[in-house]
Design a protein around this motif. Structure first.
Motif, PDB file in Angstrom:
ATOM      1  N   GLU A 156     -23.378 -19.633 -81.412  1.00 43.24           N
ATOM      2  CA  GLU A 156     -22.411 -19.514 -82.503  1.00 43.24           C
ATOM      3  C   GLU A 156     -22.430 -18.127 -83.137  1.00 43.24           C
ATOM      4  O   GLU A 156     -21.524 -17.769 -83.893  1.00 43.24           O
ATOM      5  N   HIS A 157     -23.439 -17.314 -82.815  1.00 44.57           N
ATOM      6  CA  HIS A 157     -23.519 -15.952 -83.347  1.00 44.57           C
ATOM      7  C   HIS A 157     -22.623 -14.987 -82.570  1.00 44.57           C
ATOM      8  O   HIS A 157     -22.449 -13.843 -83.003  1.00 44.57           O
ATOM      9  N   MET A 158     -22.079 -15.433 -81.441  1.00 44.93           N
ATOM     10  CA  MET A 158     -21.161 -14.603 -80.679  1.00 44.93           C
ATOM     11  C   MET A 158     -19.745 -14.799 -81.212  1.00 44.93           C
ATOM     12  O   MET A 158     -19.351 -15.922 -81.527  1.00 44.93           O
ATOM     13  N   PRO A 159     -18.939 -13.736 -81.319  1.00 50.40           N
ATOM     14  CA  PRO A 159     -17.535 -13.935 -81.689  1.00 50.40           C
ATOM     15  C   PRO A 159     -16.811 -14.674 -80.564  1.00 50.40           C
ATOM     16  O   PRO A 159     -17.241 -14.610 -79.400  1.00 50.40           O
ATOM     17  N   PRO A 160     -15.745 -15.399 -80.863  1.00 45.51           N
ATOM     18  CA  PRO A 160     -15.080 -16.216 -79.830  1.00 45.51           C
ATOM     19  C   PRO A 160     -14.729 -15.455 -78.565  1.00 45.51           C
ATOM     20  O   PRO A 160     -14.884 -15.988 -77.452  1.00 45.51           O
ATOM     21  N   GLU A 161     -14.269 -14.217 -78.714  1.00 47.43           N
ATOM     22  CA  GLU A 161     -13.856 -13.461 -77.532  1.00 47.43           C
ATOM     23  C   GLU A 161     -15.039 -13.083 -76.639  1.00 47.43           C
ATOM     24  O   GLU A 161     -14.861 -12.759 -75.454  1.00 47.43           O
ATOM     25  N   ALA A 162     -16.269 -13.128 -77.178  1.00 42.28           N
ATOM     26  CA  ALA A 162     -17.460 -12.784 -76.395  1.00 42.28           C
ATOM     27  C   ALA A 162     -18.107 -13.999 -75.745  1.00 42.28           C
ATOM     28  O   ALA A 162     -18.990 -13.855 -74.900  1.00 42.28           O
ATOM     29  N   VAL A 163     -17.690 -15.198 -76.130  1.00 45.68           N
ATOM     30  CA  VAL A 163     -18.325 -16.412 -75.622  1.00 45.68           C
ATOM     31  C   VAL A 163     -18.194 -16.560 -74.105  1.00 45.68           C
ATOM     32  O   VAL A 163     -19.185 -16.885 -73.435  1.00 45.68           O
ATOM     33  N   PRO A 164     -17.022 -16.338 -73.490  1.00 46.46           N
ATOM     34  CA  PRO A 164     -16.944 -16.507 -72.028  1.00 46.46           C
ATOM     35  C   PRO A 164     -17.952 -15.661 -71.262  1.00 46.46           C
ATOM     36  O   PRO A 164     -18.617 -16.159 -70.341  1.00 46.46           O
ATOM     37  N   HIS A 165     -18.095 -14.388 -71.646  1.00 50.97           N
ATOM     38  CA  HIS A 165     -19.081 -13.541 -70.969  1.00 50.97           C
ATOM     39  C   HIS A 165     -20.494 -14.056 -71.202  1.00 50.97           C
ATOM     40  O   HIS A 165     -21.311 -14.092 -70.269  1.00 50.97           O
ATOM     41  N   ALA A 166     -20.806 -14.461 -72.427  1.00 54.70           N
ATOM     42  CA  ALA A 166     -22.153 -14.941 -72.746  1.00 54.70           C
ATOM     43  C   ALA A 166     -22.505 -16.159 -71.902  1.00 54.70           C
ATOM     44  O   ALA A 166     -23.625 -16.269 -71.377  1.00 54.70           O
ATOM     45  N   LEU A 167     -21.567 -17.084 -71.748  1.00 59.70           N
ATOM     46  CA  LEU A 167     -21.849 -18.284 -70.966  1.00 59.70           C
ATOM     47  C   LEU A 167     -21.984 -17.962 -69.482  1.00 59.70           C
ATOM     48  O   LEU A 167     -22.810 -18.562 -68.787  1.00 59.70           O
ATOM     49  N   ARG A 168     -21.183 -17.032 -68.989  1.00 57.63           N
ATOM     50  CA  ARG A 168     -21.348 -16.617 -67.589  1.00 57.63           C
ATOM     51  C   ARG A 168     -22.701 -15.971 -67.363  1.00 57.63           C
ATOM     52  O   ARG A 168     -23.325 -16.138 -66.300  1.00 57.63           O
ATOM     53  N   GLU A 169     -23.194 -15.247 -68.367  1.00 62.30           N
ATOM     54  CA  GLU A 169     -24.503 -14.609 -68.247  1.00 62.30           C
ATOM     55  C   GLU A 169     -25.616 -15.664 -68.230  1.00 62.30           C
ATOM     56  O   GLU A 169     -26.571 -15.558 -67.451  1.00 62.30           O
ATOM     57  N   LEU A 170     -25.499 -16.684 -69.068  1.00 62.17           N
ATOM     58  CA  LEU A 170     -26.466 -17.786 -69.012  1.00 62.17           C
ATOM     59  C   LEU A 170     -26.428 -18.466 -67.648  1.00 62.17           C
ATOM     60  O   LEU A 170     -27.467 -18.805 -67.076  1.00 62.17           O
ATOM     61  N   ARG A 171     -25.214 -18.657 -67.143  1.00 62.04           N
ATOM     62  CA  ARG A 171     -25.051 -19.281 -65.820  1.00 62.04           C
ATOM     63  C   ARG A 171     -25.686 -18.414 -64.742  1.00 62.04           C
ATOM     64  O   ARG A 171     -26.309 -18.932 -63.800  1.00 62.04           O
ATOM     65  N   ARG A 172     -25.567 -17.109 -64.871  1.00 63.82           N
ATOM     66  CA  ARG A 172     -26.095 -16.200 -63.849  1.00 63.82           C
ATOM     67  C   ARG A 172     -27.606 -16.300 -63.720  1.00 63.82           C
ATOM     68  O   ARG A 172     -28.144 -16.278 -62.600  1.00 63.82           O
ATOM     69  N   ILE A 173     -28.309 -16.418 -64.820  1.00 63.88           N
ATOM     70  CA  ILE A 173     -29.774 -16.309 -64.773  1.00 63.88           C
ATOM     71  C   ILE A 173     -30.478 -17.641 -64.596  1.00 63.88           C
ATOM     72  O   ILE A 173     -31.703 -17.669 -64.473  1.00 63.88           O
ATOM     73  N   THR A 174     -29.740 -18.760 -64.580  1.00 62.19           N
ATOM     74  CA  THR A 174     -30.410 -20.042 -64.384  1.00 62.19           C
ATOM     75  C   THR A 174     -30.102 -20.625 -63.017  1.00 62.19           C
ATOM     76  O   THR A 174     -28.987 -20.506 -62.501  1.00 62.19           O
ATOM     77  N   SER A 175     -31.104 -21.251 -62.433  1.00 62.26           N
ATOM     78  CA  SER A 175     -30.916 -21.958 -61.165  1.00 62.26           C
ATOM     79  C   SER A 175     -30.782 -23.462 -61.384  1.00 62.26           C
ATOM     80  O   SER A 175     -30.574 -24.202 -60.427  1.00 62.26           O
ATOM     81  N   GLY A 176     -30.917 -23.883 -62.650  1.00 60.30           N
ATOM     82  CA  GLY A 176     -30.903 -25.326 -62.895  1.00 60.30           C
ATOM     83  C   GLY A 176     -30.122 -25.739 -64.119  1.00 60.30           C
ATOM     84  O   GLY A 176     -28.984 -26.208 -64.024  1.00 60.30           O
ATOM     85  N   TYR A 177     -30.731 -25.552 -65.308  1.00 60.00           N
ATOM     86  CA  TYR A 177     -30.207 -26.205 -66.508  1.00 60.00           C
ATOM     87  C   TYR A 177     -30.097 -25.240 -67.687  1.00 60.00           C
ATOM     88  O   TYR A 177     -30.818 -24.247 -67.775  1.00 60.00           O
ATOM     89  N   ILE A 178     -29.183 -25.587 -68.574  1.00 58.26           N
ATOM     90  CA  ILE A 178     -29.047 -24.904 -69.855  1.00 58.26           C
ATOM     91  C   ILE A 178     -29.062 -25.968 -70.940  1.00 58.26           C
ATOM     92  O   ILE A 178     -28.351 -26.977 -70.838  1.00 58.26           O
ATOM     93  N   VAL A 179     -29.888 -25.770 -71.957  1.00 53.48           N
ATOM     94  CA  VAL A 179     -29.921 -26.664 -73.111  1.00 53.48           C
ATOM     95  C   VAL A 179     -29.588 -25.817 -74.333  1.00 53.48           C
ATOM     96  O   VAL A 179     -30.264 -24.823 -74.601  1.00 53.48           O
ATOM     97  N   ALA A 180     -28.528 -26.221 -75.039  1.00 50.80           N
ATOM     98  CA  ALA A 180     -28.078 -25.450 -76.189  1.00 50.80           C
ATOM     99  C   ALA A 180     -27.839 -26.370 -77.369  1.00 50.80           C
ATOM    100  O   ALA A 180     -27.479 -27.541 -77.197  1.00 50.80           O
ATOM    101  N   THR A 181     -28.064 -25.858 -78.558  1.00 51.58           N
ATOM    102  CA  THR A 181     -27.616 -26.518 -79.775  1.00 51.58           C
ATOM    103  C   THR A 181     -26.673 -25.545 -80.464  1.00 51.58           C
ATOM    104  O   THR A 181     -27.008 -24.372 -80.637  1.00 51.58           O
ATOM    105  N   ILE A 182     -25.487 -26.056 -80.828  1.00 44.96           N
ATOM    106  CA  ILE A 182     -24.429 -25.203 -81.377  1.00 44.96           C
ATOM    107  C   ILE A 182     -23.756 -25.953 -82.515  1.00 44.96           C
ATOM    108  O   ILE A 182     -23.267 -27.076 -82.302  1.00 44.96           O
ATOM    109  N   PRO A 183     -23.695 -25.405 -83.715  1.00 50.15           N
ATOM    110  CA  PRO A 183     -22.958 -26.077 -84.788  1.00 50.15           C
ATOM    111  C   PRO A 183     -21.514 -26.349 -84.361  1.00 50.15           C
ATOM    112  O   PRO A 183     -20.767 -25.423 -84.039  1.00 50.15           O
ATOM    113  N   SER A 184     -21.143 -27.609 -84.305  1.00 46.92           N
ATOM    114  CA  SER A 184     -19.837 -28.012 -83.776  1.00 46.92           C
ATOM    115  C   SER A 184     -19.203 -29.030 -84.699  1.00 46.92           C
ATOM    116  O   SER A 184     -19.853 -29.602 -85.569  1.00 46.92           O
TER     117      SER A 184
END
Length: 330
Positions: A156-184
Protein backbone atom coordinates in the motif's frame (compact mmCIF):
# COMPACT_ATOMS: atom_id res chain seq x y z
CA UNK A 1 16.20 20.50 -25.03
CA UNK A 2 19.19 21.64 -22.93
CA UNK A 3 18.68 18.70 -20.58
CA UNK A 4 18.69 16.29 -23.52
CA UNK A 5 21.88 17.80 -24.93
CA UNK A 6 23.64 17.49 -21.57
CA UNK A 7 22.32 14.02 -20.70
CA UNK A 8 23.38 12.26 -23.90
CA UNK A 9 27.16 12.92 -23.69
CA UNK A 10 27.22 12.26 -19.92
CA UNK A 11 25.41 8.97 -20.41
CA UNK A 12 27.79 8.04 -23.25
CA UNK A 13 30.87 8.89 -21.20
CA UNK A 14 29.65 6.81 -18.26
CA UNK A 15 28.88 3.89 -20.56
CA UNK A 16 32.27 4.05 -22.29
CA UNK A 17 34.13 4.31 -18.99
CA UNK A 18 32.19 1.42 -17.44
CA UNK A 19 32.85 -0.72 -20.52
CA UNK A 20 36.56 0.05 -20.59
CA UNK A 21 37.47 -0.04 -16.90
CA UNK A 22 35.91 -2.56 -14.45
CA UNK A 23 36.95 -0.40 -11.50
CA UNK A 24 35.09 2.57 -13.00
CA UNK A 25 31.95 0.42 -13.47
CA UNK A 26 32.20 -0.54 -9.81
CA UNK A 27 32.49 3.10 -8.68
CA UNK A 28 29.54 4.16 -10.84
CA UNK A 29 27.43 1.28 -9.55
CA UNK A 30 28.20 2.10 -5.93
CA UNK A 31 27.54 5.79 -6.54
CA UNK A 32 24.19 5.11 -8.21
CA UNK A 33 23.13 2.81 -5.37
CA UNK A 34 24.10 5.28 -2.65
CA UNK A 35 22.41 8.15 -4.48
CA UNK A 36 19.23 6.09 -4.71
CA UNK A 37 19.36 5.41 -0.97
CA UNK A 38 19.86 9.09 -0.20
CA UNK A 39 16.96 10.16 -2.40
CA UNK A 40 14.49 7.58 -1.10
CA UNK A 41 15.25 7.68 2.63
CA UNK A 42 13.50 10.95 3.43
CA UNK A 43 10.18 9.48 4.65
CA UNK A 44 11.08 6.29 6.51
CA UNK A 45 13.22 7.80 9.24
CA UNK A 46 12.72 8.86 12.88
CA UNK A 47 9.39 10.55 12.26
CA UNK A 48 7.97 7.40 10.72
CA UNK A 49 9.32 4.76 13.07
CA UNK A 50 9.10 6.73 16.33
CA UNK A 51 11.70 7.88 18.83
CA UNK A 52 15.25 6.58 18.61
CA UNK A 53 16.94 5.02 21.62
CA UNK A 54 19.22 7.36 23.64
CA UNK A 55 22.70 8.00 22.30
CA UNK A 56 25.20 5.38 23.41
CA UNK A 57 22.59 2.62 23.72
CA UNK A 58 22.79 -0.34 21.35
CA UNK A 59 20.06 0.50 18.88
CA UNK A 60 17.59 -2.19 17.85
CA UNK A 61 14.64 -0.65 16.06
CA UNK A 62 13.31 2.40 17.91
CA UNK A 63 11.60 2.91 21.25
CA UNK A 64 8.17 2.86 19.59
CA UNK A 65 8.63 0.41 16.70
CA UNK A 66 9.37 -2.97 18.25
CA UNK A 67 9.14 -6.66 17.45
CA UNK A 68 5.93 -6.93 19.45
CA UNK A 69 4.40 -3.80 17.89
CA UNK A 70 4.93 -5.17 14.36
CA UNK A 71 3.47 -8.64 15.19
CA UNK A 72 6.67 -10.18 13.84
CA UNK A 73 6.35 -13.39 15.86
CA UNK A 74 2.81 -13.92 14.60
CA UNK A 75 3.78 -13.29 10.98
CA UNK A 76 6.77 -15.63 11.13
CA UNK A 77 4.69 -18.32 12.83
CA UNK A 78 2.00 -18.18 10.12
CA UNK A 79 4.56 -18.57 7.34
CA UNK A 80 6.32 -21.40 9.15
CA UNK A 81 3.09 -23.22 10.01
CA UNK A 82 1.29 -23.12 6.66
CA UNK A 83 4.01 -23.22 3.99
CA UNK A 84 6.47 -26.06 3.28
CA UNK A 85 9.37 -23.73 2.53
CA UNK A 86 12.77 -22.85 3.92
CA UNK A 87 14.25 -19.95 1.93
CA UNK A 88 12.19 -16.77 2.39
CA UNK A 89 12.43 -13.03 1.77
CA UNK A 90 10.58 -10.32 3.69
CA UNK A 91 10.07 -7.25 1.48
CA UNK A 92 9.64 -4.07 3.49
CA UNK A 93 11.39 -5.70 6.44
CA UNK A 94 12.17 -2.39 8.22
CA UNK A 95 14.27 -3.39 11.28
CA UNK A 96 14.13 -7.07 10.32
CA UNK A 97 12.03 -8.23 13.25
CA UNK A 98 10.20 -10.82 11.16
CA UNK A 99 13.44 -11.97 9.56
CA UNK A 100 14.80 -12.53 13.07
CA UNK A 101 11.64 -14.38 14.14
CA UNK A 102 11.66 -16.59 11.04
CA UNK A 103 15.30 -17.50 11.53
CA UNK A 104 14.53 -18.51 15.11
CA UNK A 105 11.98 -20.94 13.64
CA UNK A 106 14.63 -22.49 11.40
CA UNK A 107 13.83 -20.69 8.15
CA UNK A 108 16.60 -19.30 5.96
CA UNK A 109 15.09 -15.80 5.97
CA UNK A 110 16.38 -12.59 4.44
CA UNK A 111 14.91 -9.11 4.21
CA UNK A 112 15.05 -5.95 2.11
CA UNK A 113 13.87 -2.43 2.79
CA UNK A 114 14.10 1.02 1.25
CA UNK A 115 14.98 2.63 4.60
CA UNK A 116 18.68 2.67 5.35
CA UNK A 117 17.74 4.27 8.67
CA UNK A 118 15.87 1.09 9.66
CA UNK A 119 18.51 -1.27 8.28
CA UNK A 120 21.20 0.47 10.32
CA UNK A 121 19.17 -0.36 13.46
CA UNK A 122 18.28 -3.94 12.52
CA UNK A 123 17.34 -6.57 15.08
CA UNK A 124 20.33 -8.53 16.33
CA UNK A 125 19.11 -11.80 14.83
CA UNK A 126 18.58 -10.16 11.44
CA UNK A 127 21.94 -8.45 11.09
CA UNK A 128 23.83 -9.80 8.13
CA UNK A 129 20.57 -11.02 6.61
CA UNK A 130 18.92 -7.70 5.66
CA UNK A 131 19.93 -5.27 2.94
CA UNK A 132 18.80 -2.31 0.92
CA UNK A 133 16.27 -2.96 -1.85
CA UNK A 134 13.75 -0.75 -3.61
CA UNK A 135 10.65 -2.55 -4.87
CA UNK A 136 9.96 0.39 -7.17
CA UNK A 137 13.07 -0.52 -9.18
CA UNK A 138 14.76 -3.93 -9.22
CA UNK A 139 15.47 -5.98 -6.13
CA UNK A 140 19.04 -7.35 -5.86
CA UNK A 141 18.11 -11.01 -6.38
CA UNK A 142 17.96 -13.41 -9.28
CA UNK A 143 14.76 -14.84 -10.70
CA UNK A 144 13.18 -17.45 -8.42
CA UNK A 145 15.66 -16.90 -5.58
CA UNK A 146 13.11 -17.54 -2.81
CA UNK A 147 10.49 -20.18 -2.15
CA UNK A 148 8.29 -17.63 -0.39
CA UNK A 149 8.23 -13.83 -0.42
CA UNK A 150 6.30 -11.91 2.22
CA UNK A 151 5.12 -8.31 2.02
CA UNK A 152 3.33 -7.44 5.25
CA UNK A 153 1.79 -3.95 5.22
CA UNK A 154 4.12 -2.91 2.39
CA UNK A 155 2.42 -2.76 -1.01
CA UNK A 156 0.00 0.00 0.00
CA UNK A 157 3.06 2.29 0.23
CA UNK A 158 3.43 2.15 -3.56
CA UNK A 159 1.44 4.67 -5.63
CA UNK A 160 -1.18 2.96 -7.85
CA UNK A 161 0.81 3.48 -11.04
CA UNK A 162 3.81 1.68 -9.47
CA UNK A 163 1.87 -1.37 -8.26
CA UNK A 164 2.04 -3.40 -11.53
CA UNK A 165 5.84 -3.21 -11.64
CA UNK A 166 6.12 -4.00 -7.92
CA UNK A 167 3.99 -7.12 -8.26
CA UNK A 168 5.92 -8.30 -11.32
CA UNK A 169 9.12 -7.87 -9.31
CA UNK A 170 7.72 -10.00 -6.47
CA UNK A 171 6.70 -12.58 -9.07
CA UNK A 172 10.20 -12.52 -10.57
CA UNK A 173 12.06 -13.38 -7.38
CA UNK A 174 9.79 -16.13 -6.04
CA UNK A 175 9.63 -19.73 -7.20
CA UNK A 176 6.61 -20.52 -5.05
CA UNK A 177 4.47 -18.25 -2.92
CA UNK A 178 3.75 -14.67 -1.95
CA UNK A 179 2.00 -13.78 1.31
CA UNK A 180 0.88 -10.18 1.66
CA UNK A 181 -1.25 -8.13 3.99
CA UNK A 182 -2.67 -4.98 2.41
CA UNK A 183 -5.21 -2.53 3.87
CA UNK A 184 -8.23 -3.18 1.64
CA UNK A 185 -11.95 -2.54 1.50
CA UNK A 186 -15.03 -4.26 0.14
CA UNK A 187 -16.01 -7.90 -0.20
CA UNK A 188 -13.40 -10.61 0.33
CA UNK A 189 -14.38 -13.98 -1.14
CA UNK A 190 -11.86 -15.80 1.05
CA UNK A 191 -12.52 -14.28 4.46
CA UNK A 192 -13.62 -11.18 6.35
CA UNK A 193 -14.04 -8.11 4.16
CA UNK A 194 -12.44 -4.70 4.51
CA UNK A 195 -13.60 -1.22 5.43
CA UNK A 196 -12.99 2.47 4.67
CA UNK A 197 -12.40 3.67 8.23
CA UNK A 198 -8.90 5.08 8.84
CA UNK A 199 -8.26 4.63 5.10
CA UNK A 200 -10.19 7.59 3.71
CA UNK A 201 -10.68 11.06 5.22
CA UNK A 202 -13.47 11.07 7.85
CA UNK A 203 -15.49 13.68 6.00
CA UNK A 204 -15.52 11.43 2.93
CA UNK A 205 -16.50 8.19 4.67
CA UNK A 206 -20.20 8.39 3.91
CA UNK A 207 -19.49 9.16 0.26
CA UNK A 208 -17.41 6.00 -0.16
CA UNK A 209 -19.77 3.83 1.84
CA UNK A 210 -22.60 4.95 -0.42
CA UNK A 211 -20.72 3.76 -3.51
CA UNK A 212 -21.46 0.14 -2.59
CA UNK A 213 -19.61 -3.06 -3.42
CA UNK A 214 -19.16 -2.13 -7.08
CA UNK A 215 -16.49 0.47 -6.23
CA UNK A 216 -12.94 -0.87 -6.46
CA UNK A 217 -10.77 2.25 -6.22
CA UNK A 218 -7.98 3.06 -5.77
CA UNK A 219 -9.09 5.95 -3.57
CA UNK A 220 -7.86 9.25 -5.08
CA UNK A 221 -4.84 10.79 -3.36
CA UNK A 222 -6.79 13.79 -2.09
CA UNK A 223 -9.25 11.54 -0.22
CA UNK A 224 -6.69 9.37 1.59
CA UNK A 225 -6.68 9.44 5.39
CA UNK A 226 -4.15 11.96 6.73
CA UNK A 227 -1.85 12.20 9.72
CA UNK A 228 -1.36 15.28 11.88
CA UNK A 229 1.04 16.71 9.30
CA UNK A 230 -1.47 16.41 6.46
CA UNK A 231 0.34 13.49 4.78
CA UNK A 232 -1.26 10.15 3.86
CA UNK A 233 -1.26 8.16 7.10
CA UNK A 234 1.83 5.94 7.46
CA UNK A 235 2.68 6.61 3.82
CA UNK A 236 -0.31 4.66 2.50
CA UNK A 237 -0.79 5.60 -1.15
CA UNK A 238 -2.86 2.78 -2.66
CA UNK A 239 -6.13 1.97 -0.94
CA UNK A 240 -8.28 -0.31 -3.07
CA UNK A 241 -10.70 -3.23 -2.88
CA UNK A 242 -9.88 -6.91 -2.52
CA UNK A 243 -11.14 -7.32 -6.07
CA UNK A 244 -8.76 -4.63 -7.41
CA UNK A 245 -5.74 -6.16 -5.72
CA UNK A 246 -6.69 -9.67 -6.88
CA UNK A 247 -6.85 -8.49 -10.50
CA UNK A 248 -3.49 -6.74 -10.07
CA UNK A 249 -1.88 -9.95 -8.79
CA UNK A 250 -3.44 -11.92 -11.65
CA UNK A 251 -2.03 -9.46 -14.18
CA UNK A 252 1.43 -10.14 -12.69
CA UNK A 253 1.00 -13.87 -13.32
CA UNK A 254 0.03 -14.90 -9.78
CA UNK A 255 -2.83 -17.12 -8.62
CA UNK A 256 -4.69 -16.41 -5.38
CA UNK A 257 -4.86 -19.41 -3.03
CA UNK A 258 -8.41 -19.33 -1.67
CA UNK A 259 -8.21 -22.55 0.36
CA UNK A 260 -5.00 -21.51 2.12
CA UNK A 261 -6.43 -18.12 3.08
CA UNK A 262 -9.55 -19.80 4.46
CA UNK A 263 -7.42 -22.10 6.62
CA UNK A 264 -5.34 -19.19 7.90
CA UNK A 265 -8.17 -16.83 8.85
CA UNK A 266 -9.31 -18.69 12.00
CA UNK A 267 -5.69 -18.66 13.21
CA UNK A 268 -5.45 -14.93 12.48
CA UNK A 269 -8.54 -14.47 14.64
CA UNK A 270 -7.07 -16.55 17.45
CA UNK A 271 -4.00 -14.31 17.35
CA UNK A 272 -6.12 -11.14 17.34
CA UNK A 273 -4.94 -10.04 13.90
CA UNK A 274 -8.17 -10.05 11.87
CA UNK A 275 -8.72 -6.37 12.62
CA UNK A 276 -5.20 -5.48 11.48
CA UNK A 277 -4.32 -7.68 8.50
CA UNK A 278 -6.20 -8.08 5.21
CA UNK A 279 -4.67 -11.30 3.89
CA UNK A 280 -3.59 -12.35 0.39
CA UNK A 281 -1.87 -15.66 -0.44
CA UNK A 282 -0.58 -16.11 -3.99
CA UNK A 283 1.35 -18.76 -5.88
CA UNK A 284 3.16 -18.93 -9.20
CA UNK A 285 1.47 -21.23 -11.77
CA UNK A 286 4.04 -24.02 -11.36
CA UNK A 287 3.82 -24.16 -7.56
CA UNK A 288 1.29 -26.52 -5.96
CA UNK A 289 -1.27 -24.99 -3.63
CA UNK A 290 -0.32 -25.98 -0.06
CA UNK A 291 -2.68 -28.43 1.57
CA UNK A 292 -3.11 -28.71 5.31
CA UNK A 293 -0.34 -27.54 7.58
CA UNK A 294 3.37 -27.71 6.81
CA UNK A 295 4.53 -28.77 10.29
CA UNK A 296 3.65 -31.66 12.63
CA UNK A 297 1.08 -30.92 15.33
CA UNK A 298 3.55 -31.47 18.16
CA UNK A 299 5.98 -28.94 16.66
CA UNK A 300 3.15 -26.44 16.20
CA UNK A 301 2.10 -26.89 19.82
CA UNK A 302 5.69 -26.44 21.04
CA UNK A 303 6.17 -23.22 19.07
CA UNK A 304 2.80 -21.85 20.21
CA UNK A 305 3.79 -22.51 23.81
CA UNK A 306 7.23 -20.91 23.40
CA UNK A 307 5.70 -17.80 21.85
CA UNK A 308 2.88 -17.66 24.39
CA UNK A 309 0.19 -18.10 21.75
CA UNK A 310 -1.41 -21.02 23.59
CA UNK A 311 -2.25 -18.69 26.49
CA UNK A 312 -3.60 -15.90 24.33
CA UNK A 313 -7.33 -15.24 24.45
CA UNK A 314 -8.86 -14.61 21.03
CA UNK A 315 -10.56 -11.30 20.36
CA UNK A 316 -14.34 -12.00 20.27
CA UNK A 317 -14.83 -9.40 17.54
CA UNK A 318 -12.24 -11.12 15.35
CA UNK A 319 -13.86 -14.51 15.89
CA UNK A 320 -17.28 -13.09 15.07
CA UNK A 321 -16.01 -11.62 11.82
CA UNK A 322 -14.49 -14.93 10.74
CA UNK A 323 -17.66 -16.83 11.67
CA UNK A 324 -19.73 -14.33 9.71
CA UNK A 325 -17.45 -14.73 6.67
CA UNK A 326 -17.58 -18.53 6.66
CA UNK A 327 -21.01 -19.14 8.16
CA UNK A 328 -21.81 -21.75 10.77
CA UNK A 329 -19.48 -24.27 9.10
CA UNK A 330 -16.61 -22.79 11.09
Amino acid sequence: MIRRRLAAPVRRALHDGATRWPWFRRIVSIGARELERALHDDLYREGYFGDVAPTGVLQVGTDEYTRSFTHADEGAYLLWRFFPVRRTLDVGCAFGFMVEAERELGLDARGVDVSQFALDRAALGARGHVQYGNLGYRLPFRRGSFELVSAFETLEHMPPEAVPHALRELRRITSGYIVATIPSFGVNENGPGGWFDVKVRPERLEHYRALGDAYDGPVPYEDLYRDEHGRPVEGHLTIASFRWWTRAFEAAGLIRCAAVERRMHPVLAQLGLTKYWNLYVLRVPDAPEPTGEARPRDEIAAVEHRLGFDARRADPDDLDRVRAAFGDAR
